[in-house]
Scaffold this motif. Structure first.
Motif, PDB file in Angstrom:
ATOM      1  N   GLN A   1       0.418  -1.300   0.041  1.00 55.00           N
ATOM      2  CA  GLN A   1       0.134  -0.318  -0.177  1.00 55.00           C
ATOM      3  C   GLN A   1       0.806   1.592   0.038  1.00 55.00           C
ATOM      4  O   GLN A   1       0.870   2.355  -0.492  1.00 55.00           O
ATOM      5  CB  GLN A   1      -1.191  -0.258   1.111  1.00 55.00           C
ATOM      6  CG  GLN A   1      -1.736   1.420   1.094  1.00 55.00           C
ATOM      7  CD  GLN A   1      -2.450   1.553  -0.015  1.00 55.00           C
ATOM      8  OE1 GLN A   1      -3.244   1.209  -1.190  1.00 55.00           O
ATOM      9  NE2 GLN A   1      -3.389   3.324   0.243  1.00 55.00           N
TER      10      GLN A   1
ATOM     11  N   THR B   1      -0.411   5.279  -4.372  1.00 53.51           N
ATOM     12  CA  THR B   1      -0.460   3.665  -3.115  1.00 53.51           C
ATOM     13  C   THR B   1      -0.924   2.518  -4.495  1.00 53.51           C
ATOM     14  O   THR B   1      -0.364   2.760  -5.560  1.00 53.51           O
ATOM     15  CB  THR B   1      -0.640   4.703  -2.315  1.00 53.51           C
ATOM     16  OG1 THR B   1      -2.802   4.088  -3.465  1.00 53.51           O
ATOM     17  CG2 THR B   1      -1.002   5.629  -2.297  1.00 53.51           C
TER      18      THR B   1
ATOM     19  N   LEU C   1      -3.281  -6.802  -2.002  1.00 58.05           N
ATOM     20  CA  LEU C   1      -3.510  -5.195  -1.158  1.00 58.05           C
ATOM     21  C   LEU C   1      -2.047  -5.773   0.224  1.00 58.05           C
ATOM     22  O   LEU C   1      -2.913  -6.377   1.139  1.00 58.05           O
ATOM     23  CB  LEU C   1      -4.251  -4.327  -0.611  1.00 58.05           C
ATOM     24  CG  LEU C   1      -3.571  -2.848   0.132  1.00 58.05           C
ATOM     25  CD1 LEU C   1      -3.003  -2.445  -0.817  1.00 58.05           C
ATOM     26  CD2 LEU C   1      -4.586  -2.191   0.545  1.00 58.05           C
TER      27      LEU C   1
ATOM     28  N   THR D   1      -0.387  -4.307   3.505  1.00 60.43           N
ATOM     29  CA  THR D   1      -0.791  -3.401   3.896  1.00 60.43           C
ATOM     30  C   THR D   1      -0.589  -3.510   5.690  1.00 60.43           C
ATOM     31  O   THR D   1      -0.711  -4.685   5.983  1.00 60.43           O
ATOM     32  CB  THR D   1      -2.473  -3.125   3.637  1.00 60.43           C
ATOM     33  OG1 THR D   1      -2.207  -1.762   4.618  1.00 60.43           O
ATOM     34  CG2 THR D   1      -3.150  -4.167   4.857  1.00 60.43           C
TER      35      THR D   1
ATOM     36  N   ALA E   1      -8.050  -0.635   3.587  1.00 66.12           N
ATOM     37  CA  ALA E   1      -7.900  -1.903   2.712  1.00 66.12           C
ATOM     38  C   ALA E   1      -9.444  -2.672   2.369  1.00 66.12           C
ATOM     39  O   ALA E   1      -9.865  -2.467   1.653  1.00 66.12           O
ATOM     40  CB  ALA E   1      -7.034  -3.016   3.730  1.00 66.12           C
TER      41      ALA E   1
ATOM     42  N   TYR F   1      -6.996  -8.691   1.210  1.00 63.06           N
ATOM     43  CA  TYR F   1      -5.796  -8.039   2.017  1.00 63.06           C
ATOM     44  C   TYR F   1      -5.047  -8.657   2.925  1.00 63.06           C
ATOM     45  O   TYR F   1      -5.364  -9.906   3.762  1.00 63.06           O
ATOM     46  CB  TYR F   1      -6.026  -6.527   2.883  1.00 63.06           C
ATOM     47  CG  TYR F   1      -6.395  -6.345   3.850  1.00 63.06           C
ATOM     48  CD1 TYR F   1      -6.383  -6.935   4.812  1.00 63.06           C
ATOM     49  CD2 TYR F   1      -8.086  -6.243   3.614  1.00 63.06           C
ATOM     50  CE1 TYR F   1      -7.008  -6.868   6.090  1.00 63.06           C
ATOM     51  CE2 TYR F   1      -8.654  -6.564   5.242  1.00 63.06           C
ATOM     52  CZ  TYR F   1      -8.529  -7.017   6.304  1.00 63.06           C
ATOM     53  OH  TYR F   1      -9.086  -6.442   7.075  1.00 63.06           O
TER      54      TYR F   1
END
Length: 209
Positions: free
Chosen positions: A55, A61, A80, A82, A90, A102
């Motif tokens: 991220q 990003t 993702l 994170t 997220a 995520y």
């Protein structure tokens, strides 16, 4: 089925090395990118099944990147990476459809492998459903063409043709029959054969035995 390609994106070389190490030994092709622009350039040149992106990256990003990935290649599954403090970002990305799932950093290897496995199974299922749908559509198109040819031949016949089901209800009659009884297809369909040719009371009076 073709071998899946996984694209890992992070501005930290150590993270990319860890991802490649954890995925080593699996039947995937793993490629890496140091930022979002590099990742998109790779996407334009190669078919990618799964993108795993951090991220927090400069210039772009992870959510911004994965949104562009979705626009560029809707089938590509997006995951993702994170931190715990970015959980709201997220979850919002998942709700908007920009991210499939995520994972928190640092991740467990088993969690990573399971997430990758489930992501690619999802992709395989989507592709299989589309393939079956396209195949069914092609079959229906072929059947429609064949049906049209058969109807053209049948309607060009000089003889009348009636098709009925087991209950004696008419399911098809060609043009000769329609002209003979002076009824349309809708008026004939579902009638009994005897009913179709039954004379009206006026006919019987006009032509007494």
């Amino acid at each position: 089925m073709n071998r899946h390609t996984i694209l890992c994106v992070d501005d930290e070389p150590s993270i990319l090395s860890s991802l490649k190490r954890d995925l080593r030994g699996e039947d995937y092709e793993v490629i890496t990118a140091a930022d979002g622009e590099d990742a998109l350039e790779i996407m334009r040149k190669h078919g990618v099944s799964l993108v795993i992106s951090d991220q927090k990256m400069p210039k772009m990003t992870g959510v911004e990147l994965l949104k562009k990935v979705r626009e560029l290649s809707p089938d590509t599954v997006r995951v993702l990476l994170t931190g715990h403090l970015e959980i709201e970002t997220a979850v919002a990305a998942i709700n908007k459809g920009e991210v499939y799932r995520y994972m928190f950093k640092p991740w467990e290897k088993e969690e990573l492998l399971m997430t990758v496995k489930q992501s690619l199974e999802k992709l395989d299922l989507v592709r299989l459903i589309r393939e079956q749908r396209d195949r069914l559509a092609e079959i229906n198109r072929d059947l429609s063409r064949e049906k049209a040819m058969v109807l053209t031949i049948i309607n060009a016949m000089r003889e009348g043709l009636i098709v009925a089901d087991r209950d004696g209800k008419i399911t098809f009659a060609n043009r000769v029959i329609e002209k003979l009884v002076m009824k349309s297809e809708d008026e004939i369909f579902g009638k009994g054969i005897d009913d179709l040719f039954e004379r009206s009371p006026g006919d019987r009076d006009a032509h007494p035995k």
